[in-house]
Design a protein around this motif. Structure first.
Motif, PDB file in Angstrom:
ATOM      1  N   TYR A   1     -15.645 -11.533   0.432  1.00 12.42           N
ATOM      2  CA  TYR A   1     -14.501 -11.029   1.190  1.00 12.42           C
ATOM      3  C   TYR A   1     -14.837  -9.800   2.019  1.00 12.42           C
ATOM      4  O   TYR A   1     -15.766  -9.047   1.714  1.00 12.42           O
ATOM      5  CB  TYR A   1     -13.331 -10.714   0.257  1.00 12.42           C
ATOM      6  N   ALA A   2     -14.040  -9.622   3.076  1.00 17.13           N
ATOM      7  CA  ALA A   2     -14.037  -8.394   3.867  1.00 17.13           C
ATOM      8  C   ALA A   2     -12.896  -7.530   3.365  1.00 17.13           C
ATOM      9  O   ALA A   2     -11.824  -8.039   3.028  1.00 17.13           O
ATOM     10  CB  ALA A   2     -13.835  -8.729   5.345  1.00 17.13           C
ATOM     11  N   ALA A   3     -13.114  -6.219   3.296  1.00 17.16           N
ATOM     12  CA  ALA A   3     -12.103  -5.322   2.740  1.00 17.16           C
ATOM     13  C   ALA A   3     -12.003  -4.060   3.576  1.00 17.16           C
ATOM     14  O   ALA A   3     -13.014  -3.533   4.048  1.00 17.16           O
ATOM     15  CB  ALA A   3     -12.448  -4.948   1.294  1.00 17.16           C
ATOM     16  N   GLY A   4     -10.753  -3.585   3.758  1.00 19.42           N
ATOM     17  CA  GLY A   4     -10.532  -2.379   4.545  1.00 19.42           C
ATOM     18  C   GLY A   4      -9.473  -1.476   3.945  1.00 19.42           C
ATOM     19  O   GLY A   4      -8.592  -1.934   3.202  1.00 19.42           O
TER      20      GLY A   4
ATOM     21  N   GLU B   1      -1.533  -2.891  -2.017  1.00 21.85           N
ATOM     22  CA  GLU B   1      -2.179  -1.814  -2.781  1.00 21.85           C
ATOM     23  C   GLU B   1      -3.562  -2.323  -3.202  1.00 21.85           C
ATOM     24  O   GLU B   1      -3.681  -3.356  -3.879  1.00 21.85           O
ATOM     25  CB  GLU B   1      -1.341  -1.446  -4.002  1.00 21.85           C
ATOM     26  N   PRO B   2      -4.645  -1.634  -2.776  1.00 25.98           N
ATOM     27  CA  PRO B   2      -5.989  -2.199  -2.960  1.00 25.98           C
ATOM     28  C   PRO B   2      -6.335  -2.600  -4.390  1.00 25.98           C
ATOM     29  O   PRO B   2      -7.037  -3.595  -4.598  1.00 25.98           O
ATOM     30  CB  PRO B   2      -6.902  -1.071  -2.458  1.00 25.98           C
TER      31      PRO B   2
ATOM     32  N   ASN C   1      -6.411  -4.218   3.342  1.00 26.82           N
ATOM     33  CA  ASN C   1      -6.627  -5.324   4.275  1.00 26.82           C
ATOM     34  C   ASN C   1      -7.790  -6.176   3.757  1.00 26.82           C
ATOM     35  O   ASN C   1      -8.878  -5.653   3.496  1.00 26.82           O
ATOM     36  CB  ASN C   1      -6.974  -4.787   5.666  1.00 26.82           C
ATOM     37  N   PHE C   2      -7.577  -7.494   3.638  1.00 24.13           N
ATOM     38  CA  PHE C   2      -8.604  -8.363   3.069  1.00 24.13           C
ATOM     39  C   PHE C   2      -8.644  -9.707   3.782  1.00 24.13           C
ATOM     40  O   PHE C   2      -7.620 -10.258   4.166  1.00 24.13           O
ATOM     41  CB  PHE C   2      -8.326  -8.639   1.580  1.00 24.13           C
TER      42      PHE C   2
ATOM     43  N   TYR D   1       0.846  -1.203   0.000  1.00 28.17           N
ATOM     44  CA  TYR D   1       0.000   0.000   0.000  1.00 28.17           C
ATOM     45  C   TYR D   1       0.876   1.246   0.000  1.00 28.17           C
ATOM     46  O   TYR D   1       1.829   1.350   0.777  1.00 28.17           O
ATOM     47  CB  TYR D   1      -0.911  -0.034   1.225  1.00 28.17           C
ATOM     48  N   SER D   2       0.558   2.181  -0.870  1.00 31.23           N
ATOM     49  CA  SER D   2       1.412   3.346  -1.100  1.00 31.23           C
ATOM     50  C   SER D   2       1.281   4.436  -0.041  1.00 31.23           C
ATOM     51  O   SER D   2       2.082   5.375  -0.020  1.00 31.23           O
ATOM     52  CB  SER D   2       1.119   3.941  -2.479  1.00 31.23           C
TER      53      SER D   2
END
Length: 384
Positions: free
Chosen positions: A343-346, A368-369, A350-351, A59-60
């Protein structure tokens, strides 16, 4: 139709499909068995490429999550940090096959913020309330359970539990200093345009909105009559042998009185701080519970009926259920992968990915999402 059971597998009916489920391995606390991926048909070279991809595409945003949050939501009027934050670690993750760890990278025991992955835990608290009969139906109006004015007025009185869970309630108001209209406002328009806009009929338009998610958390706290972290610990995390290191935070001023006791009302995300702070291995345990349709070892913790509802597409958004993202056809569909995957995503990448057809759970952190779909295709190719 009868379920056919043998010593080694059970036929599960889910989403109109029949899955052959092997008896999964469930790890004890502090002891998770690892197995070579090739024992389960993975191509080692391709799987290692997928793991390197996850490590190389961090993630940037800043590792100082206070800075990342303020930068990420700088368009929101009045946005501020209201709950705790924590500097994060680097990319980390786990790949489970039939419950065993077959792939691992980074520090999987480091506790970090998990942002909107928290929403899938919050949804599960609603599932417990339904399973225990405290909420009769998610189609019930919330005003019939929460009568303190939170769901008063001609618009908010029409909101059901399902509307809150699917994020299409368009609840209007203010909670813990957060104004619904100021959370992720449109790209165009002025403050007056946002404040005095025409409200959407509940159930017709999905809008990702943390203030409304926090309204759900507040309402569930009153229905369950306990702080939600206590409910999660007693009903789920202790029973799946999770660590003692995870925490669920609310905003500094988010206190409510129930039965004469002051209780913290937690958040369903972390974009103003707060939410669940957790390590990757505890996230994977939660995913494994859902992979096995709510059963851990021989104990049913969540009903199959709830998981089916939670993973059913909502009418306004076919890629969203009860705070789980779904890989059905739509704007967020990952081409070439199972449409039954969810899926859960944040924020920050975060997955927790649950792939029932392949008996997989994938947890990845600080990816990186935009790269998650590619990572999942690489893992799928390694298995094929």
């Amino acid at each position: 139709m009868k379920m056919r059971v043998t010593l080694c597998l059970t036929l599960l009916f889910w989403g109109g499909l029949v899955f052959s489920q092997q008896n999964y391995y469930f790890p004890e606390r502090h002891n998770w068995e690892e197995k070579p991926a090739k024992e389960y048909g993975f191509d080692d070279t391709k799987l290692n490429e997928a793991i390197r991809f996850a490590q190389d595409n961090e993630y940037s945003g800043s590792r100082d999550l206070r800075i990342a949050i303020l930068k990420g939501f700088e368009r929101e009027p009045f946005h501020e940090i209201l709950g705790p934050t924590k500097k994060r670690g680097g990319p980390a993750g786990l790949l489970l096959k039939n419950g065993y760890i077959v792939g691992k990278w980074g520090d999987t025991n480091r506790v970090d913020m998990t942002f909107s992955v928290t929403k899938s835990f919050l949804s599960t608290m609603a599932g417990l309330a339904v399973d225990q009969g405290l909420i009769h139906s998610t189609r019930d109006l919330v005003k019939d359970y929460i009568w303190d004015g939170t769901f008063g007025g001609p618009h908010n009185s029409k909101i059901s539990w399902e509307h809150l869970l699917q994020q299409n309630s368009d609840w209007s108001g203010e909670l813990w200093g957060g104004k619904d209209w100021a959370d992720r406002p449109p790209r165009e328009g002025s403050l007056d345009d946002w404040k005095f806009r025409k409200l959407n009929e509940p159930g017709t338009v999905m809008e990702y909105n943390d203030v409304r998610v926090n309204v759900l958390a507040y309402s569930l706290t009153h229905v369950l009559r306990k702080p939600l972290p206590m409910v999660l610990k007693e009903e789920i995390m202790d029973k799946i042998d999770a660590s003692t290191t995870w925490r669920w935070h609310g905003y500094e001023n988010a206190w409510t009185e129930i039965d004469g006791i002051q209780m913290k009302s937690v958040t369903g995300g972390g974009h103003s701080g707060g939410g669940i702070f957790i390590n990757a291995e505890d996230m994977a345990r939660f995913g494994l519970l859902f992979l096995n349709q709510g059963v851990w070892k021989k104990d049913r913790l969540i009903s199959e009926q709830w998981i089916a509802k939670a993973t059913t597409p909502s009418e306004p958004n076919p890629n969203y259920g009860y705070m789980w993202w779904l890989n059905t056809k739509g704007n967020r569909h990952w081409e070439g992968l199972s449409e039954n995957l969810y899926y859960a995503a944040g924020f920050g990448g975060n997955f927790i990915v649950v792939d029932k057809e392949n008996d997989l759970v994938v947890v990845t952190r600080w990816l990186e999402p935009s790269k998650i779909g590619t990572l999942m295709k690489m893992i799928d190719e390694a298995l094929k």
